[in-house]
Motif scaffolding. Sequence first.
Motif, PDB file in Angstrom:
ATOM      1  N   ARG A 169       7.365 -22.874   0.925  1.00  0.00           N
ATOM      2  CA  ARG A 169       8.214 -21.899   0.232  1.00  0.00           C
ATOM      3  C   ARG A 169       8.439 -22.247  -1.237  1.00  0.00           C
ATOM      4  O   ARG A 169       8.317 -21.367  -2.100  1.00  0.00           O
ATOM      5  CB  ARG A 169       9.547 -21.742   0.977  1.00  0.00           C
ATOM      6  CG  ARG A 169       9.426 -21.009   2.317  1.00  0.00           C
ATOM      7  CD  ARG A 169      10.789 -20.678   2.911  1.00  0.00           C
ATOM      8  NE  ARG A 169      10.669 -20.133   4.246  1.00  0.00           N
ATOM      9  CZ  ARG A 169      10.740 -20.866   5.371  1.00  0.00           C
ATOM     10  NH1 ARG A 169      10.959 -22.185   5.281  1.00  0.00           N
ATOM     11  NH2 ARG A 169      10.628 -20.308   6.547  1.00  0.00           N
ATOM     12  N   PRO A 170       8.771 -23.503  -1.590  1.00  0.00           N
ATOM     13  CA  PRO A 170       8.909 -23.820  -3.021  1.00  0.00           C
ATOM     14  C   PRO A 170       7.615 -23.580  -3.799  1.00  0.00           C
ATOM     15  O   PRO A 170       7.655 -23.125  -4.942  1.00  0.00           O
ATOM     16  CB  PRO A 170       9.295 -25.304  -3.020  1.00  0.00           C
ATOM     17  CG  PRO A 170       9.985 -25.505  -1.709  1.00  0.00           C
ATOM     18  CD  PRO A 170       9.230 -24.633  -0.751  1.00  0.00           C
ATOM     19  N   ASP A 171       6.471 -23.866  -3.179  1.00  0.00           N
ATOM     20  CA  ASP A 171       5.198 -23.602  -3.851  1.00  0.00           C
ATOM     21  C   ASP A 171       5.012 -22.102  -4.072  1.00  0.00           C
ATOM     22  O   ASP A 171       4.514 -21.673  -5.118  1.00  0.00           O
ATOM     23  CB  ASP A 171       4.035 -24.157  -3.028  1.00  0.00           C
ATOM     24  CG  ASP A 171       3.951 -25.673  -3.075  1.00  0.00           C
ATOM     25  OD1 ASP A 171       4.517 -26.262  -4.022  1.00  0.00           O
ATOM     26  OD2 ASP A 171       3.336 -26.268  -2.180  1.00  0.00           O
ATOM     27  N   LEU A 172       5.396 -21.308  -3.077  1.00  0.00           N
ATOM     28  CA  LEU A 172       5.320 -19.851  -3.217  1.00  0.00           C
ATOM     29  C   LEU A 172       6.274 -19.371  -4.305  1.00  0.00           C
ATOM     30  O   LEU A 172       5.921 -18.487  -5.102  1.00  0.00           O
ATOM     31  CB  LEU A 172       5.654 -19.186  -1.880  1.00  0.00           C
ATOM     32  CG  LEU A 172       5.722 -17.650  -1.874  1.00  0.00           C
ATOM     33  CD1 LEU A 172       4.415 -17.046  -2.362  1.00  0.00           C
ATOM     34  CD2 LEU A 172       6.066 -17.138  -0.470  1.00  0.00           C
ATOM     35  N   MET A 173       7.459 -19.951  -4.355  1.00  0.00           N
ATOM     36  CA  MET A 173       8.429 -19.580  -5.388  1.00  0.00           C
ATOM     37  C   MET A 173       7.877 -19.876  -6.786  1.00  0.00           C
ATOM     38  O   MET A 173       8.020 -19.067  -7.711  1.00  0.00           O
ATOM     39  CB  MET A 173       9.749 -20.327  -5.154  1.00  0.00           C
ATOM     40  CG  MET A 173      10.486 -19.903  -3.872  1.00  0.00           C
ATOM     41  SD  MET A 173      11.827 -21.041  -3.419  1.00  0.00           S
ATOM     42  CE  MET A 173      13.040 -20.656  -4.686  1.00  0.00           C
ATOM     43  N   LYS A 174       7.250 -21.037  -6.943  1.00  0.00           N
ATOM     44  CA  LYS A 174       6.645 -21.386  -8.238  1.00  0.00           C
ATOM     45  C   LYS A 174       5.552 -20.397  -8.616  1.00  0.00           C
ATOM     46  O   LYS A 174       5.444 -19.982  -9.766  1.00  0.00           O
ATOM     47  CB  LYS A 174       6.057 -22.806  -8.174  1.00  0.00           C
ATOM     48  CG  LYS A 174       7.079 -23.915  -8.069  1.00  0.00           C
ATOM     49  CD  LYS A 174       6.384 -25.261  -7.889  1.00  0.00           C
ATOM     50  CE  LYS A 174       7.378 -26.377  -7.646  1.00  0.00           C
ATOM     51  NZ  LYS A 174       6.717 -27.675  -7.377  1.00  0.00           N
ATOM     52  N   GLU A 189       2.406 -16.271   2.645  1.00  0.00           N
ATOM     53  CA  GLU A 189       3.266 -15.374   3.430  1.00  0.00           C
ATOM     54  C   GLU A 189       2.800 -15.281   4.883  1.00  0.00           C
ATOM     55  O   GLU A 189       3.623 -15.249   5.805  1.00  0.00           O
ATOM     56  CB  GLU A 189       3.286 -13.985   2.780  1.00  0.00           C
ATOM     57  CG  GLU A 189       3.985 -13.980   1.432  1.00  0.00           C
ATOM     58  CD  GLU A 189       3.826 -12.674   0.669  1.00  0.00           C
ATOM     59  OE1 GLU A 189       4.644 -12.412  -0.219  1.00  0.00           O
ATOM     60  OE2 GLU A 189       2.863 -11.922   0.963  1.00  0.00           O
ATOM     61  N   LYS A 190       1.476 -15.256   5.078  1.00  0.00           N
ATOM     62  CA  LYS A 190       0.918 -15.181   6.432  1.00  0.00           C
ATOM     63  C   LYS A 190       1.377 -16.364   7.283  1.00  0.00           C
ATOM     64  O   LYS A 190       1.893 -16.182   8.401  1.00  0.00           O
ATOM     65  CB  LYS A 190      -0.611 -15.158   6.345  1.00  0.00           C
ATOM     66  CG  LYS A 190      -1.332 -15.395   7.676  1.00  0.00           C
ATOM     67  CD  LYS A 190      -2.834 -15.553   7.453  1.00  0.00           C
ATOM     68  CE  LYS A 190      -3.546 -15.975   8.731  1.00  0.00           C
ATOM     69  NZ  LYS A 190      -5.017 -16.158   8.510  1.00  0.00           N
ATOM     70  N   TRP A 191       1.210 -17.572   6.743  1.00  0.00           N
ATOM     71  CA  TRP A 191       1.488 -18.766   7.548  1.00  0.00           C
ATOM     72  C   TRP A 191       2.974 -19.095   7.615  1.00  0.00           C
ATOM     73  O   TRP A 191       3.434 -19.664   8.616  1.00  0.00           O
ATOM     74  CB  TRP A 191       0.674 -19.946   7.031  1.00  0.00           C
ATOM     75  CG  TRP A 191      -0.782 -19.774   7.327  1.00  0.00           C
ATOM     76  CD1 TRP A 191      -1.792 -19.542   6.436  1.00  0.00           C
ATOM     77  CD2 TRP A 191      -1.396 -19.772   8.614  1.00  0.00           C
ATOM     78  NE1 TRP A 191      -2.992 -19.406   7.073  1.00  0.00           N
ATOM     79  CE2 TRP A 191      -2.780 -19.545   8.431  1.00  0.00           C
ATOM     80  CE3 TRP A 191      -0.911 -19.935   9.915  1.00  0.00           C
ATOM     81  CZ2 TRP A 191      -3.681 -19.484   9.486  1.00  0.00           C
ATOM     82  CZ3 TRP A 191      -1.814 -19.880  10.978  1.00  0.00           C
ATOM     83  CH2 TRP A 191      -3.175 -19.657  10.764  1.00  0.00           C
ATOM     84  N   ILE A 192       3.739 -18.734   6.606  1.00  0.00           N
ATOM     85  CA  ILE A 192       5.197 -18.913   6.688  1.00  0.00           C
ATOM     86  C   ILE A 192       5.759 -18.037   7.795  1.00  0.00           C
ATOM     87  O   ILE A 192       6.669 -18.442   8.540  1.00  0.00           O
ATOM     88  CB  ILE A 192       5.868 -18.597   5.338  1.00  0.00           C
ATOM     89  CG1 ILE A 192       5.535 -19.695   4.315  1.00  0.00           C
ATOM     90  CG2 ILE A 192       7.384 -18.466   5.492  1.00  0.00           C
ATOM     91  CD1 ILE A 192       5.996 -19.386   2.909  1.00  0.00           C
ATOM     92  N   ALA A 193       5.209 -16.827   7.944  1.00  0.00           N
ATOM     93  CA  ALA A 193       5.657 -15.915   9.004  1.00  0.00           C
ATOM     94  C   ALA A 193       5.302 -16.445  10.390  1.00  0.00           C
ATOM     95  O   ALA A 193       6.051 -16.256  11.355  1.00  0.00           O
ATOM     96  CB  ALA A 193       5.039 -14.535   8.798  1.00  0.00           C
ATOM     97  N   ILE A 194       4.158 -17.153  10.501  1.00  0.00           N
ATOM     98  CA  ILE A 194       3.719 -17.671  11.798  1.00  0.00           C
ATOM     99  C   ILE A 194       4.450 -18.962  12.166  1.00  0.00           C
ATOM    100  O   ILE A 194       4.815 -19.177  13.328  1.00  0.00           O
ATOM    101  CB  ILE A 194       2.192 -17.906  11.785  1.00  0.00           C
ATOM    102  CG1 ILE A 194       1.462 -16.566  11.649  1.00  0.00           C
ATOM    103  CG2 ILE A 194       1.732 -18.630  13.053  1.00  0.00           C
ATOM    104  CD1 ILE A 194      -0.038 -16.692  11.453  1.00  0.00           C
ATOM    105  N   PHE A 195       4.689 -19.825  11.173  1.00  0.00           N
ATOM    106  CA  PHE A 195       5.369 -21.110  11.412  1.00  0.00           C
ATOM    107  C   PHE A 195       6.606 -21.235  10.526  1.00  0.00           C
ATOM    108  O   PHE A 195       6.699 -22.159   9.694  1.00  0.00           O
ATOM    109  CB  PHE A 195       4.412 -22.274  11.136  1.00  0.00           C
ATOM    110  CG  PHE A 195       3.210 -22.324  12.023  1.00  0.00           C
ATOM    111  CD1 PHE A 195       3.327 -22.681  13.357  1.00  0.00           C
ATOM    112  CD2 PHE A 195       1.945 -22.012  11.527  1.00  0.00           C
ATOM    113  CE1 PHE A 195       2.213 -22.735  14.187  1.00  0.00           C
ATOM    114  CE2 PHE A 195       0.820 -22.065  12.343  1.00  0.00           C
ATOM    115  CZ  PHE A 195       0.955 -22.422  13.688  1.00  0.00           C
ATOM    116  N   PRO A 196       7.594 -20.351  10.672  1.00  0.00           N
ATOM    117  CA  PRO A 196       8.742 -20.329   9.744  1.00  0.00           C
ATOM    118  C   PRO A 196       9.651 -21.550   9.816  1.00  0.00           C
ATOM    119  O   PRO A 196      10.348 -21.859   8.850  1.00  0.00           O
ATOM    120  CB  PRO A 196       9.501 -19.059  10.166  1.00  0.00           C
ATOM    121  CG  PRO A 196       9.160 -18.902  11.615  1.00  0.00           C
ATOM    122  CD  PRO A 196       7.729 -19.321  11.724  1.00  0.00           C
TER     123      PRO A 196
END
Length: 562
Positions: A345-350, A329-336
Amino acid sequence: MKTIVLALSLLVVCSFSFARLSDGKAHLKLKGSQIVASVDDGFHFNKDAPAALVMGEESIDAVKKDAKEFVFDATKAQKKTFTVNYYVCDDKNTVCEAHEEKFQITNGKLVAPSGATATVAAKAASDAKVVEAPLKKNKHGFYEDSFHAALKLAAKEKKLLLVDFNAPWCPSCIRLESEAFGEPEFIQATEKFIKLSLNVDKPALKDISKKYGIKGIPTMIVMNAKGEELTRILDFKPAPVLAKEIAIFQASNKATLTELRKKADAGDLDARKVLADQSYAALKFEDVVKWLVPTGEQSLLLANSEIRVAESAFDKDKKNAADYKKTFEKWIAIFPHSIDAIEWRPDLMKLMKGESKEVSAEVKKIGAENIAEIQNLLGNEKARAETFAVNKFGDMTGFEKAELLSQQVETYKLMNETKKSEESAAVLAKEVATFDLSVERPGQVLVALPYIKAANMKKDAQEWLEKLLKANPDSDVYLMKLVGFHMREKQFTQALPYAEKVAVMKSDSALYYQRILADVLKELKQKEKAMDVINKALAMPEAKLESNKSVVTGLQDLKKSL
């Protein structure tokens, strides 16, 4: 599918403490007297690489090798410490990582032994006497497999050594051979180097690969005549890019890693950044974090490394799931908008779904965000080019849309949107049809094959393998890939002629190829022919070599099963 485009080497005597792409993706369970290995979605086992259960001086080949399941006979392993070796690849067939796990069987369960000693394979590798071939150049001006002689030549001519660690089956290695090493830009950039090609599959060279911590191939290391590493480059890059990176190095002060560490420890931020970059190229993600965090830099280099470290911690202990989730979540927010975030994101979803077949509102939201990012890049050529230009490893030129569409297929699957996933696969098939592929660029074809398969175009995948074989009739690589393709599809009749042909080729793997032929004949219920192949194989001079002990054991076990 991942954009880290590399194929990792077969280093069966190494154990790895850092987070790699395939760490935690394979799972071993004891079922009766067998150890059954399975692998997560998005990954598969490498059937073409060795896989064995090793205990003491005995090595037993896997009794079953399918893309999604390996089976090892543990009958003889009761009350003993043993090692299981195998290789896990991503579904692009561009990542292939070596795994070695030590176990004991206690109370009907696999457990890690305490105070386990080094395996016999490791001891043999460390004790092995290296016998090198005389210096001889290949068509691109690289000396082959003669490391110590090349070091002496570098000292004599007062030149630096450029060492390419590779393997014949590695797609990115093939790309370097066919698309980069013969190009004028690369030839000019490397004219002042002694160039050396090392095949990491050769037993006599494994200690050299281990010494330099080769975890992924192709890896190119520039070193001085003392063998001290100065810089390394990981994965395939086009000739102009390689030439630029080599020129930047040539303009530097050419400090050794030891010298850089001293500067970094003294607070030199530039040295820390160089070491972080080199650690990433060595797939040492914990070291990247160590060097970069004090600089205050927020980069994709640090982002990917922190995620890999968090993934490793999660794989070791599922209680670390919350920290793993927060890191995503930290890095998705920084480099969306990065291609990295589209893969994260798919890895986070899994991670969030776990074993549940239901899709929560939060998971759907993350999926919807990913689809929006993918659609934006698919519709914006400039943004797409800029996004892929910052990819750290590999060269996705020509495959950008296919990569995005494959991520879209995966995202919709995780959202349980079956129809939209199938529609995306159909769009991917149209994109695949635009690929500019050629047998003159075989590595590029191998990179494209997973996209072709993902688009449900298996017939096309088979045809491309056949084209590669026709263009390289003396290569056992493409024969074995066709054997593997048909065996995965349970098409044993089609696999047979390729298995028969590779079995009569002169190769260091000749004995192993007999085993493959016998496997195919067994599946076809041709037991007498399979037995004949096995008996002739066991009578071959190669069967007496220590390095082929695991293959011999596999042949003997196969003979018992007939």
